[in-house]
Design a protein around this motif. Structure first.
Motif, short mmCIF file in Angstrom:
data_model
loop_
_atom_site.label_atom_id
_atom_site.label_comp_id
_atom_site.label_asym_id
_atom_site.label_seq_id
_atom_site.Cartn_x
_atom_site.Cartn_y
_atom_site.Cartn_z
N GLY A 1 0.93 -1.59 0.40
CA GLY A 1 -0.01 0.16 0.16
C GLY A 1 0.20 0.88 0.33
N GLU A 2 1.93 1.34 0.70
CA GLU A 2 2.80 2.65 0.72
C GLU A 2 3.45 2.15 -0.37
OE1 GLU A 2 5.89 2.84 3.98
OE2 GLU A 2 4.23 2.28 5.15
N TRP A 3 3.35 1.78 -1.26
CA TRP A 3 4.71 1.53 -2.61
C TRP A 3 3.29 2.41 -3.43
CZ3 TRP A 3 2.86 -0.21 -6.74
CH2 TRP A 3 4.12 -0.35 -8.26
N VAL A 4 2.33 1.84 -3.03
CA VAL A 4 1.14 2.12 -4.88
C VAL A 4 0.80 4.05 -3.97
CG1 VAL A 4 -1.27 1.96 -5.04
CG2 VAL A 4 -0.01 -0.19 -4.35
N LEU A 5 1.07 4.41 -2.86
CA LEU A 5 0.60 5.91 -2.80
C LEU A 5 1.87 6.26 -2.83
CD1 LEU A 5 -0.90 5.41 1.18
CD2 LEU A 5 -1.79 7.12 -0.87
N GLU A 6 3.20 6.17 -3.23
CA GLU A 6 4.01 6.56 -3.38
C GLU A 6 4.76 6.30 -4.40
OE1 GLU A 6 8.41 8.19 -3.72
OE2 GLU A 6 7.09 7.75 -1.64
N THR A 7 4.46 5.62 -5.36
CA THR A 7 4.80 5.51 -6.98
C THR A 7 2.85 6.23 -7.58
OG1 THR A 7 4.60 3.26 -6.80
CG2 THR A 7 4.13 4.29 -9.39
N GLY A 8 2.07 5.73 -7.41
CA GLY A 8 0.35 7.01 -7.95
C GLY A 8 0.84 8.53 -7.38
N ILE A 9 1.19 9.17 -6.83
CA ILE A 9 0.84 10.39 -6.10
C ILE A 9 2.65 11.16 -6.87
CG2 ILE A 9 1.54 11.84 -4.65
CD1 ILE A 9 0.48 10.27 -2.47
N LYS A 10 3.39 9.92 -6.77
CA LYS A 10 4.64 10.90 -7.78
C LYS A 10 4.21 10.99 -9.47
CE LYS A 10 9.20 9.38 -9.51
NZ LYS A 10 10.19 8.37 -8.76
N ILE B 1 0.85 9.41 3.91
CA ILE B 1 0.24 10.29 3.20
C ILE B 1 0.08 11.38 3.01
CG2 ILE B 1 -1.94 10.96 2.31
CD1 ILE B 1 -3.37 8.32 3.46
N LYS B 2 0.26 12.21 4.25
CA LYS B 2 0.70 13.42 4.42
C LYS B 2 2.29 14.04 4.00
CE LYS B 2 -0.68 15.58 8.06
NZ LYS B 2 -0.28 15.56 9.90
N LYS B 3 3.36 12.75 4.20
CA LYS B 3 4.54 13.38 3.83
C LYS B 3 4.52 13.17 2.57
CE LYS B 3 7.32 9.55 4.17
NZ LYS B 3 7.74 8.73 5.55
N THR B 4 3.82 12.42 1.77
CA THR B 4 5.03 12.22 0.20
C THR B 4 3.07 12.54 -1.58
OG1 THR B 4 4.00 9.78 0.64
CG2 THR B 4 3.63 10.41 -1.38
N LEU B 5 2.74 13.79 -0.34
CA LEU B 5 1.54 14.92 -1.19
C LEU B 5 2.68 15.74 -0.52
CD1 LEU B 5 -2.14 13.90 -0.11
CD2 LEU B 5 -1.37 13.96 -1.86
N LYS B 6 3.68 16.15 0.32
CA LYS B 6 4.14 16.99 0.60
C LYS B 6 4.94 16.97 -0.48
CE LYS B 6 6.44 20.30 4.00
NZ LYS B 6 6.64 20.53 4.83
N ALA B 7 5.86 15.69 -0.74
CA ALA B 7 6.94 15.63 -1.21
C ALA B 7 7.45 16.16 -2.74
CB ALA B 7 7.86 14.32 -1.27
N TYR B 8 5.70 16.10 -3.48
CA TYR B 8 5.42 15.29 -4.50
C TYR B 8 4.56 16.90 -4.97
CZ TYR B 8 7.66 11.32 -5.05
OH TYR B 8 9.10 9.95 -4.94
N ASN B 9 4.36 17.60 -4.03
CA ASN B 9 3.57 19.07 -4.39
C ASN B 9 2.49 18.30 -5.06
OD1 ASN B 9 3.43 21.45 -3.93
ND2 ASN B 9 4.55 22.10 -5.94
N VAL B 10 1.68 17.42 -4.76
CA VAL B 10 0.34 17.05 -4.94
C VAL B 10 -0.94 17.83 -3.15
CG1 VAL B 10 -0.53 15.76 -5.40
CG2 VAL B 10 1.08 15.28 -5.87
N PRO B 11 -1.50 18.72 -4.22
CA PRO B 11 -2.84 19.02 -3.85
C PRO B 11 -3.73 17.77 -3.16
CG PRO B 11 -2.51 19.89 -5.59
CD PRO B 11 -2.11 19.39 -6.05
N SER B 12 -4.21 17.54 -1.72
CA SER B 12 -5.18 16.71 -1.77
C SER B 12 -6.53 16.41 -1.92
CB SER B 12 -5.04 16.82 0.04
OG SER B 12 -5.55 17.95 0.32
N LYS B 13 -6.80 17.88 -2.66
CA LYS B 13 -8.10 17.91 -3.37
C LYS B 13 -8.06 16.89 -4.17
CE LYS B 13 -7.47 21.40 -5.41
NZ LYS B 13 -8.06 22.93 -6.64
#
Length: 568
Positions: free
Chosen positions: A379-388, A421-433
């Motif tokens: 799940g962590e890999w999916v979140l990291e890969t998808g948000i990136k 989730i919070k860290k990954t969104l911030k790392a890749y500058n993706v809006p949470s919305k």
């Protein structure tokens, strides 16, 4: 309106009565000093609002609310809870139990109480409409229209619940699969109308062989299932099965035609044979086919071959651990399409395992990953890969489209989920919305405060929450009320393929009307034909997924087909 005041403190009752003295909306005010007296009066159904003190002897206020809300039509009365305590957790508990408002006794004034009465009454009226709408939809969804028995969806839900409730006891659950022998001959010889009449008689005779507390369902065609719970030994299931075989072995006379059709019955036992609903169904089905193979019109118990399944699961689990180290997974992305213009407005990220040394699809390896808790790493890999990937697309194409990622019940238990989730969104500058987290009803069924807090924290992050596969699980209306769900995804199994599928059509219309009424977003999954697209458009379902538009695909293929060309 008629008001029932339940409070054991005489001084407080006088205070409340004074506050209501000049309220023209109050027609009659009745008062009692205990919850037991209140419950008796509430049975008359003559009260519009119940003013209820939380702290009382014998039965407290929350217990009284639960009792009232368990009655048909939710008890017909709006409820305002009162307490001397200002504890916010207590207020939330009262509302969760079914009250429409909570007010502290220190705050009670004539104007505040008047406003609370009107608001509680209005809220209850709205909740009642939602409840009635849901009951109608559930009735359509749970009953077989021909026989009046439970249908497959309801039966499978009940089976899961029975197994979950039985895990702490030593009782036996027996699952019986019934298939009529040579029923096709009746349809071919006498026609489908006669066949339907025959099925009704089969249901009637089988019901007469049961005690009345078993769950009896028609799964489809000439296939039936019976769930026997609370058994102390295997012979109880044998007795029921033999009784049914004897009853259905007798001639059935319909319109002066003498018809005969035996039945083959397969039986699987929990926990003897299987430890899950899916496995139990599979084994009962295997046993039923074995009964047919061995001569029909007989019963057959499943003979466990558990080692084979255990070996398979162990093989998958071992390979999953190795594949995590080797980064052997891929994400494919299925377009989410706007109904109005057929343009892509988002994607759903779906995991694939192309480098697995044996054929293994997500439907098989995801449950193994959940059982072994490997799903947390995956799940962590999916979140990291998808948000990136979403960040790369934002930089490259500039369009703000969403990405949906599935979150399993096991992941929801993880203390690291929110921070990840919070860290990954911030790392890749993706809006949470732009991130949609898809939750299953299984995850929402866990009545745990930490679970609820996790879901609320996800909402506070600004992420959107979607309820996946709506209509196939428990589909409780409380999920939509008790959790900050923004989107409902209608499962593809509910979409009709033509106007002839009137049952599916009615269910989808009912669900969409209900969801639209409470202002939630709707996505239809599994749209595969022009008919289904036009139906969704007609029902004002704003977003769609399915092979009619495209399958899930690697990121580079999605770019070529949807982001560069941006088809209309």
């Amino acid at each position: 309106m008629n008001i029932l005041l339940v409070d054991d403190d005489e001084v407080d009752r006088k205070l409340i009565k004074r506050a209501l003295t000049n309220d023209v909306n109050v027609r009659n005010l009745y008062e009692v000093s205990s919850a037991i007296e209140g419950l008796k009066l509430a049975e008359t159904g003559e009260f519009d609002v119940l003013l209820l003190d939380y702290m009382m002897p014998e039965i407290d206020g929350i217990e009284m609310v639960i009792e009232i809300r368990s009655r048909p039509n939710l008890g017909e009365t709006a409820i305002i809870m009162m307490s001397s305590s200002e504890d916010e957790e207590l207020a939330l508990s009262c509302l969760h139990a079914g009250a429409q408002d909570f007010i502290t006794k220190k705050e009670i004034t004539s104007s505040k109480l008047k406003r609370s009465l009107l608001q509680a009454k209005k809220r209850f009226e709205m909740e009642k409409k939602l409840h009635d709408s849901f009951c109608q939809v559930r009735e359509l969804a749970e009953k077989d229209s021909l026989t009046g028995l439970s249908n497959r969806y309801h039966f499978e839900d009940a089976l899961k619940v029975s197994i979950n409730n039985n895990k702490r006891s030593n009782d036996i659950i027996a699952l019986l699969f019934l298939d009529l022998d040579h029923f096709k001959n009746i349809n071919d010889t006498y026609g489908h109308e006669m066949g339907d009449m025959f099925l009704k008689e089969v249901a009637k005779r089988t019901n007469q062989c049961l005690r009345g507390n078993e769950l009896f369902a028609r799964l489809g065609g000439d296939e039936f299932a019976i769930l026997l719970t609370g058994l102390k030994n295997d012979n109880d299931a044998t007795t029921v099965a033999r009784r049914i075989i004897k009853a259905l072995g007798k001639t059935i006379v319909i319109n002066e035609n003498q018809l005969q059709c035996g039945v083959s019955i397969g039986i699987a036992l929990y926990p003897n044979d299987a430890d899950s609903a899916e496995t139990l169904k599979k084994y009962a089905d295997i046993a039923m086919y074995r009964a047919k193979k061995e001569g029909r019109n007989q019963l057959c118990y499943f003979e466990p071959l558990m080692q084979q399944q255990f070996s398979r699961n162990f093989q998958i689990e071992t390979q999953l651990k190795e594949s995590i180290k080797q980064n052997d997974f891929e994400l494919h992305y299925q377009p989410v399409i706007s109904t109005s213009n057929k343009k892509m407005i988002g994607v759903e990220a779906l995991i694939r395992w192309p480098n697995c040394p044996f054929i293994c699809y997500p439907d098989e390896f995801i449950p193994v990953a959940e059982q072994s808790r490997i799903i947390e790493e995956i799940g962590e890999w999916v979140l990291e890969t998808g948000i990136k990937q979403l960040s790369l697309w934002q930089t490259k194409f500039g369009d703000e489209f969403t990405m949906a990622i599935n979150i399993s019940a096991i992941q929801l238990e993880s203390k690291n989920l929110i921070s990840t989730i919070k860290k990954t969104l911030k790392a890749y500058n993706v809006p949470s919305k732009l991130l949609i987290l898809e939750l299953t009803e299984t995850a929402l069924l866990v009545q745990d405060e930490s679970n609820r807090m996790q879901i609320n924290e996800l909402c506070k992050l600004g992420c959107k929450l979607a309820l996946d596969d709506f209509g196939t699980g428990f589909s409780s209306l409380s999920h939509l009320v008790n959790f900050p769900i923004t989107t409902v995804k209608i499962d593809k199994s509910l979409l009709p393929t033509s106007d002839k599928e009137t049952r599916h059509l009615s269910i989808v219309k009912g669900i969409t009307k209900m969801v639209n009424t409470i202002g939630l977003h709707i996505i239809a999954e599994g749209v595969e034909t022009e008919y289904q697209y036009e139906l969704c458009k007609q029902l004002e379902i704003s977003e769609l997924q399915g092979y009619f538009f495209d399958k899930a695909m690697p990121s580079d293929e999605l770019e070529r087909k949807w982001l560069f060309s941006n088809p209309s």
